[in-house]
Design a protein around this motif. Structure first.
Motif, PDB file in Angstrom:
ATOM      1  N   TRP A 106       0.816  -1.221   0.000  1.00 29.51           N
ATOM      2  CA  TRP A 106       0.000   0.000   0.000  1.00 29.51           C
ATOM      3  C   TRP A 106       0.844   1.263   0.000  1.00 29.51           C
ATOM      4  CZ3 TRP A 106      -4.553   0.300  -1.835  1.00 29.51           C
ATOM      5  CH2 TRP A 106      -5.395  -0.806  -1.792  1.00 29.51           C
ATOM      6  N   ASP A 107       2.096   1.205   0.472  1.00 29.89           N
ATOM      7  CA  ASP A 107       2.941   2.412   0.434  1.00 29.89           C
ATOM      8  C   ASP A 107       4.106   2.267  -0.554  1.00 29.89           C
ATOM      9  OD1 ASP A 107       4.869   0.900   1.833  1.00 29.89           O
ATOM     10  OD2 ASP A 107       4.570   1.947   3.721  1.00 29.89           O
ATOM     11  N   LEU A 108       3.979   1.374  -1.527  1.00 28.43           N
ATOM     12  CA  LEU A 108       5.043   1.107  -2.489  1.00 28.43           C
ATOM     13  C   LEU A 108       5.473   2.358  -3.249  1.00 28.43           C
ATOM     14  CD1 LEU A 108       6.728  -1.301  -3.655  1.00 28.43           C
ATOM     15  CD2 LEU A 108       5.017  -1.433  -5.461  1.00 28.43           C
ATOM     16  N   ALA A 109       4.528   3.172  -3.677  1.00 24.58           N
ATOM     17  CA  ALA A 109       4.863   4.380  -4.455  1.00 24.58           C
ATOM     18  C   ALA A 109       5.690   5.374  -3.638  1.00 24.58           C
ATOM     19  CB  ALA A 109       3.589   5.039  -4.970  1.00 24.58           C
ATOM     20  N   ASP A 110       5.583   5.341  -2.304  1.00 27.01           N
ATOM     21  CA  ASP A 110       6.385   6.236  -1.464  1.00 27.01           C
ATOM     22  C   ASP A 110       7.878   5.936  -1.603  1.00 27.01           C
ATOM     23  OD1 ASP A 110       3.969   7.222  -0.574  1.00 27.01           O
ATOM     24  OD2 ASP A 110       4.056   6.214   1.378  1.00 27.01           O
ATOM     25  N   ARG A 111       8.226   4.679  -1.897  1.00 25.46           N
ATOM     26  CA  ARG A 111       9.628   4.283  -2.030  1.00 25.46           C
ATOM     27  C   ARG A 111      10.108   4.313  -3.474  1.00 25.46           C
ATOM     28  NH1 ARG A 111       7.201   1.032   1.240  1.00 25.46           N
ATOM     29  NH2 ARG A 111       7.075  -0.746  -0.167  1.00 25.46           N
ATOM     30  N   HIS A 112       9.185   4.466  -4.417  1.00 24.41           N
ATOM     31  CA  HIS A 112       9.539   4.413  -5.841  1.00 24.41           C
ATOM     32  C   HIS A 112       8.884   5.571  -6.589  1.00 24.41           C
ATOM     33  CE1 HIS A 112      11.336   0.428  -5.401  1.00 24.41           C
ATOM     34  NE2 HIS A 112      10.331   0.172  -4.582  1.00 24.41           N
ATOM     35  N   PRO A 113       9.534   6.730  -6.608  1.00 18.04           N
ATOM     36  CA  PRO A 113       8.984   7.863  -7.359  1.00 18.04           C
ATOM     37  C   PRO A 113       8.732   7.440  -8.809  1.00 18.04           C
ATOM     38  CG  PRO A 113      10.871   8.543  -6.068  1.00 18.04           C
ATOM     39  CD  PRO A 113      10.806   7.049  -5.980  1.00 18.04           C
ATOM     40  N   GLY A 114       7.619   7.866  -9.332  1.00 16.77           N
ATOM     41  CA  GLY A 114       7.253   7.499 -10.693  1.00 16.77           C
ATOM     42  C   GLY A 114       6.204   6.408 -10.748  1.00 16.77           C
ATOM     43  N   LEU A 115       6.083   5.624  -9.679  1.00 18.17           N
ATOM     44  CA  LEU A 115       5.002   4.636  -9.633  1.00 18.17           C
ATOM     45  C   LEU A 115       3.720   5.333  -9.198  1.00 18.17           C
ATOM     46  CD1 LEU A 115       6.364   1.418  -7.868  1.00 18.17           C
ATOM     47  CD2 LEU A 115       5.907   1.759 -10.294  1.00 18.17           C
ATOM     48  N   PRO A 116       2.573   4.936  -9.762  1.00 17.69           N
ATOM     49  CA  PRO A 116       1.313   5.518  -9.279  1.00 17.69           C
ATOM     50  C   PRO A 116       1.006   5.011  -7.872  1.00 17.69           C
ATOM     51  CG  PRO A 116       0.881   3.762 -10.861  1.00 17.69           C
ATOM     52  CD  PRO A 116       2.374   3.962 -10.830  1.00 17.69           C
ATOM     53  N   ALA A 117       0.218   5.768  -7.152  1.00 21.08           N
ATOM     54  CA  ALA A 117      -0.222   5.340  -5.820  1.00 21.08           C
ATOM     55  C   ALA A 117      -0.984   4.026  -5.944  1.00 21.08           C
ATOM     56  CB  ALA A 117      -1.107   6.407  -5.192  1.00 21.08           C
ATOM     57  N   THR A 118      -0.818   3.157  -4.968  1.00 19.41           N
ATOM     58  CA  THR A 118      -1.495   1.869  -4.985  1.00 19.41           C
ATOM     59  C   THR A 118      -2.997   2.079  -4.807  1.00 19.41           C
ATOM     60  OG1 THR A 118       0.460   0.800  -4.065  1.00 19.41           O
ATOM     61  CG2 THR A 118      -1.616  -0.407  -3.898  1.00 19.41           C
TER      62      THR A 118
END
Length: 191
Positions: free
Chosen positions: A131-143
């Motif tokens: 659920w917080d994957l995008a916080d660690r990977h700029p460029g990924l959309p929010a889950t």
């Protein structure tokens, strides 16, 4: 001579909000959940065979070193490992897809760690990281959605664990497939 066929049921499950995650009521066992930030093909293949060997995970066994390396280099792919007293006990692998979907690509425990109450805690940790994957990977959309697929060949507690952690069933499929001839990560691996 035709290979023996077995009927396999596959359950597709989802969560659609971070609030869907339901942690286990039991206290967490002694374990540390660590992201394998420098994971290489050797360790990834070890986890895959050690966890999935008894459950007929065979689709990646023929992969070359390069295929493993390419898979692990995919943007946003994360592998979280459960460690118990310095020993890898299991893992959860997160695979981002377009439109904010994150799939629990692989999840499970090494057989020596079954039945210790660790699986629910490892899955909960993996879900929170999905659920917080995008916080660690700029460029990924929010889950926006987390999915997992399990089947009748997986461990007997798998479906129950997914549903207990807040997943909801959205599709079921049944198909015939060849029966595995050698269970386990190597021949005669079961005690």
């Amino acid at each position: 001579m035709t290979a023996a066929q077995i009927t396999v049921t596959t359950w597709h499950l989802e969560q659609t909000a971070p609030g869907d995650v339901r942690p286990p009521a039991s206290p967490a066992p002694e374990a540390e959940f660590v992201r394998a930030e420098l994971i290489g093909p050797e360790f990834a293949r070890f986890l895959y065979t050690a966890v999935g060997g008894d459950w007929n995970w065979t689709d990646r066994l023929p992969w070359s070193y390069r295929e493993w390396a390419d898979w692990l280099a995919r943007p946003g792919l994360e592998t979280w490992v459960a460690w118990v007293r310095g020993t890898p006990a299991g893992y959860v692998q997160l695979e981002p897809h377009p439109e904010g979907e994150v799939e629990i690509a692989y999840f499970g425990l090494i057989p020596a760690f079954h039945g210790r109450g660790l699986g629910g805690h490892l899955l909960t940790h993996g879900l929170r990281r999905a659920w917080d994957l995008a916080d660690r990977h700029p460029g990924l959309p929010a889950t926006r959605r987390v999915t997992v697929h399990t089947c009748s060949l997986d461990g007997p507690a798998a479906l129950r664990n997914y549903e207990s952690r807040g997943f909801r069933l959205f599709r079921t499929e049944t198909a015939e497939q060849p029966a595995a001839t050698t269970p386990g990560p190597w021949e005669n691996s079961r005690p």
